[in-house]
Design an enzyme around this catalytic site. Sequence first.
Site, PDB file in Angstrom:
ATOM      1  N   ALA A 112       3.229  34.080  21.218  1.00  0.00           N
ATOM      2  CA  ALA A 112       3.742  34.308  19.861  1.00  0.00           C
ATOM      3  C   ALA A 112       3.515  35.684  19.237  1.00  0.00           C
ATOM      4  O   ALA A 112       4.230  36.055  18.315  1.00  0.00           O
ATOM      5  CB  ALA A 112       3.191  33.247  18.933  1.00  0.00           C
ATOM      6  N   ALA A 113       2.500  36.448  19.683  1.00  0.00           N
ATOM      7  CA  ALA A 113       2.204  37.703  18.963  1.00  0.00           C
ATOM      8  C   ALA A 113       3.285  38.747  19.238  1.00  0.00           C
ATOM      9  O   ALA A 113       3.817  38.779  20.340  1.00  0.00           O
ATOM     10  CB  ALA A 113       0.848  38.248  19.409  1.00  0.00           C
ATOM     11  N   PRO A 114       3.650  39.549  18.253  1.00  0.00           N
ATOM     12  CA  PRO A 114       3.035  39.681  16.921  1.00  0.00           C
ATOM     13  C   PRO A 114       3.517  38.654  15.892  1.00  0.00           C
ATOM     14  O   PRO A 114       3.007  38.649  14.774  1.00  0.00           O
ATOM     15  CB  PRO A 114       3.442  41.095  16.503  1.00  0.00           C
ATOM     16  CG  PRO A 114       4.725  41.353  17.223  1.00  0.00           C
ATOM     17  CD  PRO A 114       4.637  40.607  18.522  1.00  0.00           C
ATOM     18  N   LYS A 117       9.093  35.706  16.121  1.00  0.00           N
ATOM     19  CA  LYS A 117       9.832  34.442  16.242  1.00  0.00           C
ATOM     20  C   LYS A 117       9.111  33.311  15.518  1.00  0.00           C
ATOM     21  O   LYS A 117       9.745  32.390  15.023  1.00  0.00           O
ATOM     22  CB  LYS A 117      10.090  34.126  17.716  1.00  0.00           C
ATOM     23  CG  LYS A 117      10.984  35.213  18.282  1.00  0.00           C
ATOM     24  CD  LYS A 117      11.517  34.966  19.617  1.00  0.00           C
ATOM     25  CE  LYS A 117      12.250  36.205  20.108  1.00  0.00           C
ATOM     26  NZ  LYS A 117      11.375  37.410  20.209  1.00  0.00           N
ATOM     27  N   ASP A 179       8.749  32.852  24.594  1.00  0.00           N
ATOM     28  CA  ASP A 179       9.277  34.213  24.526  1.00  0.00           C
ATOM     29  C   ASP A 179       8.377  34.994  25.487  1.00  0.00           C
ATOM     30  O   ASP A 179       7.370  35.565  25.091  1.00  0.00           O
ATOM     31  CB  ASP A 179       9.185  34.724  23.085  1.00  0.00           C
ATOM     32  CG  ASP A 179       9.878  36.049  22.899  1.00  0.00           C
ATOM     33  OD1 ASP A 179      10.857  36.318  23.601  1.00  0.00           O
ATOM     34  OD2 ASP A 179       9.418  36.826  22.033  1.00  0.00           O
ATOM     35  N   ARG A 209       4.868  35.083  36.951  1.00  0.00           N
ATOM     36  CA  ARG A 209       4.057  34.658  35.805  1.00  0.00           C
ATOM     37  C   ARG A 209       4.875  33.768  34.845  1.00  0.00           C
ATOM     38  O   ARG A 209       4.379  32.778  34.311  1.00  0.00           O
ATOM     39  CB  ARG A 209       3.545  35.902  35.063  1.00  0.00           C
ATOM     40  CG  ARG A 209       2.660  35.569  33.881  1.00  0.00           C
ATOM     41  CD  ARG A 209       1.931  36.771  33.345  1.00  0.00           C
ATOM     42  NE  ARG A 209       2.856  37.797  32.906  1.00  0.00           N
ATOM     43  CZ  ARG A 209       2.496  39.035  32.539  1.00  0.00           C
ATOM     44  NH1 ARG A 209       1.244  39.387  32.565  1.00  0.00           N
ATOM     45  NH2 ARG A 209       3.389  39.912  32.146  1.00  0.00           N
ATOM     46  N   CYS A 232      12.986  40.045  26.819  1.00  0.00           N
ATOM     47  CA  CYS A 232      13.711  41.238  26.368  1.00  0.00           C
ATOM     48  C   CYS A 232      13.981  42.104  27.596  1.00  0.00           C
ATOM     49  O   CYS A 232      13.656  43.292  27.600  1.00  0.00           O
ATOM     50  CB  CYS A 232      12.946  41.965  25.267  1.00  0.00           C
ATOM     51  SG  CYS A 232      11.256  42.323  25.684  1.00  0.00           S
TER      52      CYS A 232
HETATM   53  N1  SAM Z   1       7.285  36.082  20.466  1.00  0.00           N
HETATM   54  C1  SAM Z   1       6.761  37.346  20.037  1.00  0.00           C
HETATM   55  C2  SAM Z   1       7.548  37.819  18.854  1.00  0.00           C
HETATM   56  O1  SAM Z   1       8.687  37.419  18.649  1.00  0.00           O
HETATM   57  O2  SAM Z   1       6.981  38.601  18.061  1.00  0.00           O
HETATM   58  C3  SAM Z   1       6.729  38.348  21.172  1.00  0.00           C
HETATM   59  C4  SAM Z   1       6.022  37.824  22.388  1.00  0.00           C
HETATM   60  S1  SAM Z   1       5.801  38.971  23.694  1.00  0.00           S
HETATM   61  C5  SAM Z   1       7.394  39.107  24.338  1.00  0.00           C
HETATM   62  C6  SAM Z   1       4.956  38.011  24.861  1.00  0.00           C
HETATM   63  C7  SAM Z   1       3.541  37.600  24.503  1.00  0.00           C
HETATM   64  O3  SAM Z   1       2.997  36.844  25.592  1.00  0.00           O
HETATM   65  C8  SAM Z   1       2.594  38.768  24.299  1.00  0.00           C
HETATM   66  O4  SAM Z   1       2.015  38.690  23.024  1.00  0.00           O
HETATM   67  C9  SAM Z   1       1.531  38.614  25.371  1.00  0.00           C
HETATM   68  O5  SAM Z   1       0.244  38.942  24.942  1.00  0.00           O
HETATM   69  C10 SAM Z   1       1.613  37.135  25.726  1.00  0.00           C
HETATM   70  N2  SAM Z   1       1.167  36.861  27.104  1.00  0.00           N
HETATM   71  C11 SAM Z   1       0.822  37.741  28.069  1.00  0.00           C
HETATM   72  N3  SAM Z   1       0.459  37.099  29.198  1.00  0.00           N
HETATM   73  C12 SAM Z   1       0.573  35.792  28.949  1.00  0.00           C
HETATM   74  C13 SAM Z   1       0.336  34.622  29.712  1.00  0.00           C
HETATM   75  N4  SAM Z   1      -0.067  34.686  30.978  1.00  0.00           N
HETATM   76  N5  SAM Z   1       0.547  33.432  29.130  1.00  0.00           N
HETATM   77  C14 SAM Z   1       0.972  33.363  27.862  1.00  0.00           C
HETATM   78  N6  SAM Z   1       1.225  34.440  27.092  1.00  0.00           N
HETATM   79  C15 SAM Z   1       1.025  35.629  27.613  1.00  0.00           C
END
Ligand code: SAM
Length: 444
Positions: A112-114, A117, A179, A209, A232
Amino acid sequence: MSDMQKYPEAFAERMRALLPEDYNAFMRSLDGISPTSVRMNPAKKTDKFLEDESISWCAKGKYLNERPSFTFDPVFHAGAYYVQEASSMFLEEVWKQIDLPNQPLKVLDLCAAPGGKSTHLLSLMNHESFLVTNEVIPNRNKILQQNIIKWGNANCIITQNKPEDFAGLMNYFDVVLIDAPCSGEGLFRKDKNAIDEWSEKNVEMCSVRQKDIVKHASACLKPGGFLIYSTCTYEPVENDENIGYMESLGLKSYSIDNSKYPGIVKTKYGLQFYPHKVKGEGFYIAVLKKEGNGSHINPPVSNKKPLPLNKAFETYLNAPEKFIELKKNDFIFAIPTFMANDFSILEKRLYIRNAGILMGTMKGHDFLPAHDLALSNDINKNIAAVELSKEEAIIYLRCETPKIKSELRGWVLATHQGLNLGWMKLMPGRLNNYFPKDWRILKR
Ligand code: SAM
């Protein structure tokens, strides 16, 4: 400078194979300007950006004519809008098209970060539904918390867990959004670091992954529930090919109609956004429905009796009767009553970072109201407030001391254009600024 110098050669080759006819137009668009866009918070009214161009697939989305300094806009700090790339706001159209049951929903945003969505989902969901917004990386979770607090919705639980931690919540959520972390090709125009980080090896690694994340997440989706998957990037191994994999997990691809939106490309399973065809960045979104009928295993009802909100805190909320109280050490939270049972179920399995509204802390007999409460959409509108000019608000947001004249005493809200910025404590000849130190404006 040639494409080959600016972008990894292997990326250019892959795009040439993917877009044999409009490769040149695509590459040219990467040199263009990235449109600036924002999504307004329906719960925090402002007359900002009223005249700016609307985004066709998002009712509250706006393309801005120019990129203002968001840091020096108090309205931004009040949570009245979120700066977000336009293509990803298509989530709204997807939300409208999925056939959701007309009942309170449990929604999970797994990566979810930042918080782009998640804040969008909170604006789309009804107030009897709740969102679990999860980010596994601690520093990114802090940013997520900040953005969710600013957005002001109480129907939200913020967790910090790995995808596998959710697998135990069998058939629990009505909607799961993934996402996924991806190779980020769609961000090349906006974020030059994404170019440096790109490699073919990384594309493959992301694809593996993503499958792993989806495998765990699909277990916690109800039969009949929807999994929304987005990235993206343009890579088929991270997009359509992963949807193919999900079909092998008992999920069925669900078609989203894009006929109202020329430029968005329909792929085998999803929709692809290219910067030379839409006013936005590169993005991919697809939907799957979990097979089986709509019935699901009801989670056990907690035997813990929830406490009503303490009378002392009632005056801080618009509708205190809709909340229960939760105490964690010195912290007092108000949790929407309809979420109480789910909260106690989730609390046993997940690492909860924040939930409902953090009301404040007790220091001896004194109650210190939290910043979360100041920014909450449920705060009592009659709490005493001091309206700050833009200059005063910037001083306040720097955690400095604005010079204000007021007869008010005690805890008061600092507001700008009627929007809450945070708390101040007023005493004769003195003002204590309670804006959180780690949120303050540092830029000069
Ligand atoms: N949904 C967010 C938004 O709309 O602002 C953007 C999300 S970003 C594309 C993907 C997120 O997945 C990142 O914050 C990242 O830290 C996290 N992430 C990285 N590795 C991950 C993992 N193995 N499992 C779950 N989340 C992970």
